[in-house]
Design an enzyme around this catalytic site. Structure first.
Site, mmCIF file in Angstrom:
data_model
loop_
_atom_site.group_PDB
_atom_site.id
_atom_site.type_symbol
_atom_site.label_atom_id
_atom_site.label_comp_id
_atom_site.label_asym_id
_atom_site.label_seq_id
_atom_site.Cartn_x
_atom_site.Cartn_y
_atom_site.Cartn_z
ATOM 1 N N ARG A 50 2.010 -16.912 -41.933
ATOM 2 C CA ARG A 50 1.069 -17.296 -40.877
ATOM 3 C C ARG A 50 1.342 -18.711 -40.374
ATOM 4 N NH1 ARG A 50 -4.841 -14.736 -42.296
ATOM 5 N NH2 ARG A 50 -4.159 -12.584 -42.237
ATOM 6 N N ASP A 108 -20.804 -21.503 -37.536
ATOM 7 C CA ASP A 108 -19.513 -21.183 -38.143
ATOM 8 C C ASP A 108 -18.694 -22.475 -38.154
ATOM 9 O OD1 ASP A 108 -17.935 -18.280 -38.654
ATOM 10 O OD2 ASP A 108 -16.617 -20.016 -38.366
HETATM 11 C C1 LIG Z 1 -15.235 -12.436 -42.244
HETATM 12 S S1 LIG Z 1 -16.172 -13.502 -41.215
HETATM 13 C C2 LIG Z 1 -17.831 -12.941 -41.578
HETATM 14 C C3 LIG Z 1 -18.682 -12.815 -40.335
HETATM 15 C C4 LIG Z 1 -20.088 -12.225 -40.572
HETATM 16 N N1 LIG Z 1 -20.873 -13.043 -41.449
HETATM 17 C C5 LIG Z 1 -19.987 -10.816 -41.103
HETATM 18 O O1 LIG Z 1 -20.250 -10.563 -42.284
HETATM 19 O O2 LIG Z 1 -19.618 -9.920 -40.319
HETATM 20 C C6 LIG Z 1 -16.046 -15.038 -42.139
HETATM 21 C C7 LIG Z 1 -16.424 -16.278 -41.320
HETATM 22 O O3 LIG Z 1 -16.641 -17.369 -42.228
HETATM 23 C C8 LIG Z 1 -16.228 -18.556 -41.588
HETATM 24 N N2 LIG Z 1 -16.024 -19.601 -42.608
HETATM 25 C C9 LIG Z 1 -15.019 -19.705 -43.524
HETATM 26 N N3 LIG Z 1 -15.169 -20.838 -44.253
HETATM 27 C C10 LIG Z 1 -16.297 -21.447 -43.790
HETATM 28 C C11 LIG Z 1 -16.970 -22.655 -44.144
HETATM 29 N N4 LIG Z 1 -16.515 -23.483 -45.096
HETATM 30 N N5 LIG Z 1 -18.101 -22.977 -43.448
HETATM 31 C C12 LIG Z 1 -18.564 -22.158 -42.465
HETATM 32 N N6 LIG Z 1 -17.969 -21.012 -42.088
HETATM 33 C C13 LIG Z 1 -16.842 -20.665 -42.753
HETATM 34 C C14 LIG Z 1 -14.948 -18.142 -40.873
HETATM 35 O O4 LIG Z 1 -14.640 -19.038 -39.821
HETATM 36 C C15 LIG Z 1 -15.322 -16.731 -40.382
HETATM 37 O O5 LIG Z 1 -15.789 -16.729 -39.061
#
Ligand SMILES: C[S@@+](CC[C@H](N)C(=O)[O-])C[C@H]1O[C@@H](n2cnc3c(N)ncnc32)[C@H](O)[C@@H]1O
Length: 287
Positions: free
Chosen positions: A47, A156
């Site tokens: 990536r 986010d």
């Molecule tokens: C797989 S998505 C989940 C979206 C939604 N909550 C769901 O379950 O469908 C994970 C999200 O977590 C966010 N994320 C990862 N690390 C994070 C952090 N330290 N603080 C806030 N958001 C974070 C990513 O940017 C991503 O958009």
């Protein structure tokens, strides 16, 4: 025959040494709370190699220097996007929205009708499908909810997804995940559609890193943090769960993802109330 060195992984013309991988993993843990074991090395290598090529870097070391330099905020967000997934969908893990509709919202709306404030938070909301789903269920139960002091916050760490969430525009395919009985809550024009204005008015979006102290004064009545902590190591997960628990009103709900587990100090103050669903039993103040 060439045998790949055990300490180097080739990513599209770039070589990721164990030492560079460790530095990237350390950076991702410090800034985003991500836990990256060495099994992630091939994925990180392929990536990031694409990103290095795009930015004209010749090796991983100089990319790391850039990340550690001043004004690297937007590149740090890019790195996070490359290391995690934004996969989400409307009405994902639908049992949580049944609990929201049947158990969580009715008493909260009763309080809101008497003038109380109600706050719901989708933490790690990705492109916004989760908080808009919450809004649809709210609107279903209370068609004039915008007259009450009821708000949903979506946050986010990734500014790109937060922008998409605020824009509230989705492809027809994404919108097709919404059950038919909620189809009045969006308008479809060709291959794209928009969430209805009155629902959008219930939401506020912002960029927030969950591993940093939360900037809120008030508490929440329900927090959805699903499929986010899965990227964190256990100590970081426990810190985040505890911060959520302390941010909940007594009786407030916490929803976590299907493959996540509650543990640490928060577990003592949270009672199980269904699959990956918890109620804050603490009477108030800090647990
Ligand atoms: C797989 S998505 C989940 C979206 C939604 N909550 C769901 O379950 O469908 C994970 C999200 O977590 C966010 N994320 C990862 N690390 C994070 C952090 N330290 N603080 C806030 N958001 C974070 C990513 O940017 C991503 O958009």
């Amino acid at each position: 025959m060439t045998i790949a060195s055990p300490i180097e992984t080739r990513g599209d013309g770039f070589t990721l040494s164990d030492q560079d991988f460790e530095s990237i993993a350390e950076f991702a843990h410090k800034h985003f709370g991500l836990a990256m074991s060495s099994s992630k090395k091939p994925l990180v290598s392929s990536r990031l190699a694409r990103r290095l090529r795009k930015l004209n870097f010749t090796d991983f070391k100089s990319y790391l220097q850039e990340l550690n330099g001043p004004n690297a905020d937007s590149e740090r967000s890019e790195l996070l996007s490359l290391l995690t997934t934004n996969v989400t969908q409307f009405f994902r893990e639908p049992h949580h929205f049944d609990t929201l509709r049947n158990d969580v919202l009715p008493p909260l709306l009763e309080r809101a009708r008497r003038g109380d404030r109600v706050r719901l938070w989708s933490a790690g909301c990705s492109n916004g499908q989760e908080p808009y789903t919450i809004a649809m269920v709210l609107k279903e139960l209370c068609p004039d909810v915008e007259k009450l002091d009821v708000k949903i916050l979506g946050t986010d760490i990734d500014p790109v997804v937060v922008r998409k969430a605020s824009a509230a525009r989705y492809s027809a395919e994404e919108l097709s995940q919404i059950p038919r009985e909620y189809s009045a809550y969006y308008t479809l024009q060709g291959q794209e559609g928009t969430i209805r204005e009155d629902l959008r008015g219930l939401l506020t979006f912002g960029v927030l890193n969950l591993i940093e102290p939360f900037p809120f004064k008030g508490k929440f009545d329900a927090i959805f943090c699903r499929n986010v902590a899965i990227y964190f190591d256990t100590p970081t997960q426990q810190k985040v769960w505890h911060a959520f628990q302390r941010s909940l009103n007594p009786g407030g709900y916490l929803f976590i993802g299907h493959s996540e587990r509650m543990s640490g100090p928060a577990a003592a103050a949270l009672q199980t109330a269904g699959i990956t669903t918890y109620v804050n039993s603490h009477a108030g103040g800090n647990a």
